[in-house]
Scaffold this motif. Structure first.
Motif, short mmCIF file in Angstrom:
data_model
loop_
_atom_site.label_atom_id
_atom_site.label_comp_id
_atom_site.label_asym_id
_atom_site.label_seq_id
_atom_site.Cartn_x
_atom_site.Cartn_y
_atom_site.Cartn_z
N THR A 263 -8.95 -26.11 36.65
CA THR A 263 -9.61 -26.41 35.11
C THR A 263 -10.76 -25.43 35.22
O THR A 263 -11.70 -25.48 34.72
CB THR A 263 -10.29 -27.73 35.33
N ALA A 264 -10.52 -24.25 35.77
CA ALA A 264 -11.18 -23.00 35.56
C ALA A 264 -11.44 -22.11 34.43
O ALA A 264 -11.26 -21.10 34.31
CB ALA A 264 -11.11 -21.98 36.67
N GLY A 265 -11.72 -22.86 33.09
CA GLY A 265 -11.93 -22.23 32.08
C GLY A 265 -10.79 -22.43 31.21
O GLY A 265 -9.62 -22.75 31.72
N VAL A 266 -10.93 -21.83 30.08
CA VAL A 266 -9.62 -21.79 28.90
C VAL A 266 -9.70 -20.37 28.38
O VAL A 266 -10.53 -19.71 28.44
CB VAL A 266 -9.89 -22.90 27.87
N ALA A 267 -8.54 -20.13 27.86
CA ALA A 267 -8.14 -19.03 27.11
C ALA A 267 -7.69 -19.13 25.78
O ALA A 267 -6.98 -20.45 25.93
CB ALA A 267 -7.21 -17.93 27.48
N PRO A 268 -7.84 -18.50 24.77
CA PRO A 268 -7.36 -18.93 23.23
C PRO A 268 -5.73 -18.84 23.31
O PRO A 268 -5.37 -18.32 24.24
CB PRO A 268 -7.90 -17.61 22.63
N SER A 269 -5.39 -19.71 22.49
CA SER A 269 -3.87 -19.86 22.25
C SER A 269 -3.38 -18.49 22.17
O SER A 269 -3.87 -17.54 21.53
CB SER A 269 -3.75 -20.81 21.26
N PRO A 270 -2.08 -18.18 22.69
CA PRO A 270 -1.65 -16.76 22.52
C PRO A 270 -1.16 -16.51 21.15
O PRO A 270 -0.59 -15.48 20.98
CB PRO A 270 -0.07 -17.00 23.56
N LEU A 271 -0.85 -17.55 20.52
CA LEU A 271 -0.66 -17.58 18.86
C LEU A 271 -1.66 -16.51 18.22
O LEU A 271 -1.11 -15.74 17.30
CB LEU A 271 -0.75 -18.77 18.18
N ILE A 272 -2.98 -16.35 18.67
CA ILE A 272 -3.61 -15.48 18.01
C ILE A 272 -3.30 -13.97 18.14
O ILE A 272 -3.41 -13.22 17.42
CB ILE A 272 -5.21 -15.81 18.52
N ALA A 273 -2.83 -13.63 19.30
CA ALA A 273 -2.40 -12.45 19.63
C ALA A 273 -1.23 -11.97 18.57
O ALA A 273 -0.91 -10.61 18.56
CB ALA A 273 -2.07 -12.06 21.09
N THR A 274 -0.56 -12.91 18.11
CA THR A 274 0.59 -12.63 17.25
C THR A 274 0.08 -11.79 15.91
O THR A 274 1.02 -11.16 15.07
CB THR A 274 1.69 -13.57 17.11
N MET A 275 -1.16 -12.01 15.75
CA MET A 275 -1.58 -11.68 14.37
C MET A 275 -1.94 -10.21 14.14
O MET A 275 -1.80 -9.76 13.06
CB MET A 275 -2.72 -12.67 13.99
N GLY A 276 -2.21 -9.57 15.20
CA GLY A 276 -2.91 -8.19 15.46
C GLY A 276 -4.20 -8.20 14.74
O GLY A 276 -4.49 -7.18 14.31
N ALA A 277 -5.11 -9.14 14.52
CA ALA A 277 -6.20 -9.20 14.25
C ALA A 277 -7.44 -8.77 15.08
O ALA A 277 -7.16 -9.15 16.25
CB ALA A 277 -6.58 -10.20 13.25
#
Length: 463
Positions: A263-277
């Motif tokens: 439970t050592a923290g969270v990372a944003p959903s990999p979906l965000i990386a598909t946008m290229g933003a």
């Protein structure tokens, strides 16, 4: 004139609260609301430790979307790619079929996944506390370790089965360790040939203090409660490596262990990386009004968005908490309504309501509105907050009844077996490897697709 289509991605706190408010404020003639989610419930994450320890049933923390949302169309699947130029989202339905949904307004709330830090073995041998399936698996697995330890043929095997490591001294890790340690302490009384003193729970965190957001006084209080219970708490330490039956810490200790809860923290959903933003530490950069710069009609909020924290000022961004996600959902709904009607948008502001940490039984530490509490008063505040945050009467009733039943008759130590054959890796529970590359997204959204965007199929799975 056709109604604008509002597409909400994600059914966590942010997405569900947003859709719920949109339904209340927009008429059926104003807009069409569609929600993309692989599950048909809003998962109340703060109570997953209660499910993992068997205090609550999974149904208590899985709030039915069909009770909450009356006219939102629920698309049973997950978004796996986004093409903002064609205003398209590629969705993998729960039966494997891929479809493309078009939108006029896109509300991105895909949430987060467990952060792994590229530590050897974590991806294969650790399990998180982010999903109902993980909570169910943890409960079965922990009880299974007691069952197997009771008939172990060697001391070495028994020791490895009776040591448990939880990594992460935030709320999720602390509550999970507290509830599961309480479970095994009670359960071992039913094993006449097991010595309870052999059971060891380790709570590990690289930070120098436990739950620093609580402040030094309450943090020390929580540390004292857990230490007195018998938890071994190691601060300023992390995991260097793990295998199927060992966990090696950065201070050189090598613990025989077959249970690593991460439970050592969270990372944003990999979906965000598909946008290229543009992103900020993986979170999508957004304006204070939750719009995404340069992407008309796109809003993002919750764990996957770097929402400016106006209350703190400077470059501060809001932490990925349920409290922020819910309130950002409300603001996003109001801003989408304003956009539909041509009104100005407003920035997201918040006032911190405080923190609650449930340590099991009558033990808790809370800081409502900045007022430090511990013991029974803190537990009453903590559980009252959770009941208020649950969005349906049935969920509140199931949760309150579960707490009452547990307090009256105690714990049961039954393995359900539903998760017995399930792989215990993070990617298998959290589906972190299902997302498309940029080229695959463009192939699906621009490869001759046409129509009105009502979910056209682009590929069906092989029979």
């Amino acid at each position: 004139m056709s109604r604008p289509k509002i597409l909400v991605v994600g059914s966590g706190f942010a997405g569900t609260e947003c859709a719920h408010k949109l339904e209340k404020k927009l008429s059926i003639d104003d807009a069409e609301i569609r929600l993309v989610t692989p599950v048909n419930h809003q998962l109340y994450l703060p109570l997953l430790p209660h499910v993992a320890s068997g205090v609550l049933t999974p149904q208590a923390v899985a709030v039915s979307l069909r009770r909450m949302l009356k006219r939102t169309v629920i698309i049973p699947g997950g978004a796996i790619g986004i093409d903002t130029e064609t205003r398209s989202v590629v969705i993998s339905k729960i039966d494997g079929e891929e479809i493309v949904e078009h939108y006029d307004y896109l509300l991105l709330t895909p949430g987060s996944v467990t952060r792994q830090f590229n530590i050897p073995g974590v991806d294969r041998f650790a399990v998180g506390v982010k999903t109902l399936a993980e909570a169910a698996w943890i409960r079965d697995h922990v009880i299974a370790q007691l069952d197997l330890a009771a008939v172990a043929e060697t001391d070495e095997e028994r020791e490895s089965r009776l040591q448990f490591v939880v990594v992460g001294g935030g709320y999720a890790g602390t509550e999970t360790a507290a509830y599961l340690q309480r479970l095994t302490t009670e359960a071992v009384k039913r094993y006449p040939n097991l010595d309870g003193s052999l059971i060891k729970w380790h709570l590990v965190d690289i930070a120098p203090r436990l739950m620093p957001e609580l402040g030094d006084k309450l943090g020390q209080k929580a540390l004292k409660i857990l230490t007195k219970r018998g938890l071994h708490i190691s601060l300023g330490v992390s995991v260097a490596e793990c295998t199927e039956d060992t966990v090696t810490l950065t201070d050189g200790r090598k613990l025989p262990c077959r249970t690593l809860i991460w439970t050592a923290g969270v990372a944003p959903s990999p979906l965000i990386a598909t946008m290229g933003a543009p992103t900020n530490r993986g979170r999508l950069v957004v304006n204070a009004d939750l719009t995404v710069p340069g992407l008309p009609g796109v809003f993002a909020f919750g764990d996957a968005a770097a929402v400016p924290d106006i209350a703190k000022g400077g470059d501060a961004i809001c932490p990925p908490t349920a409290q922020h996600a819910m309130r950002q959902g409300w603001t996003a709904a109001e801003n989408v309504m304003s956009a539909v009607r041509g009104f100005p948008l407003k920035d997201y502001h918040h006032k911190d309501l405080g923190l609650v940490v449930d340590l099991g039984g009558v033990k808790a530490v809370s800081k409502p509105l900045g007022i430090p509490l511990s013991g029974l008063p803190a537990q009453i505040v903590a559980r009252g907050y959770h009941l208020g945050a649950l969005r349906t009467f049935s969920a509140r009733f199931r949760t309150a009844a579960g707490w009452m039943l547990n307090s009256l008759v105690g714990d049961d130590f039954v393995r359900t077996g539903f998760q017995a054959e399930r792989a215990a890796s993070l990617k298998d529970f959290e589906y972190t490897d299902v997302y498309l590359t940029r080229e695959e997204i463009l192939e699906r959204t621009r490869g001759g697709a046409s129509g009105d965007g009502a979910g056209e199929a682009v590929r069906a799975p092989a029979a």
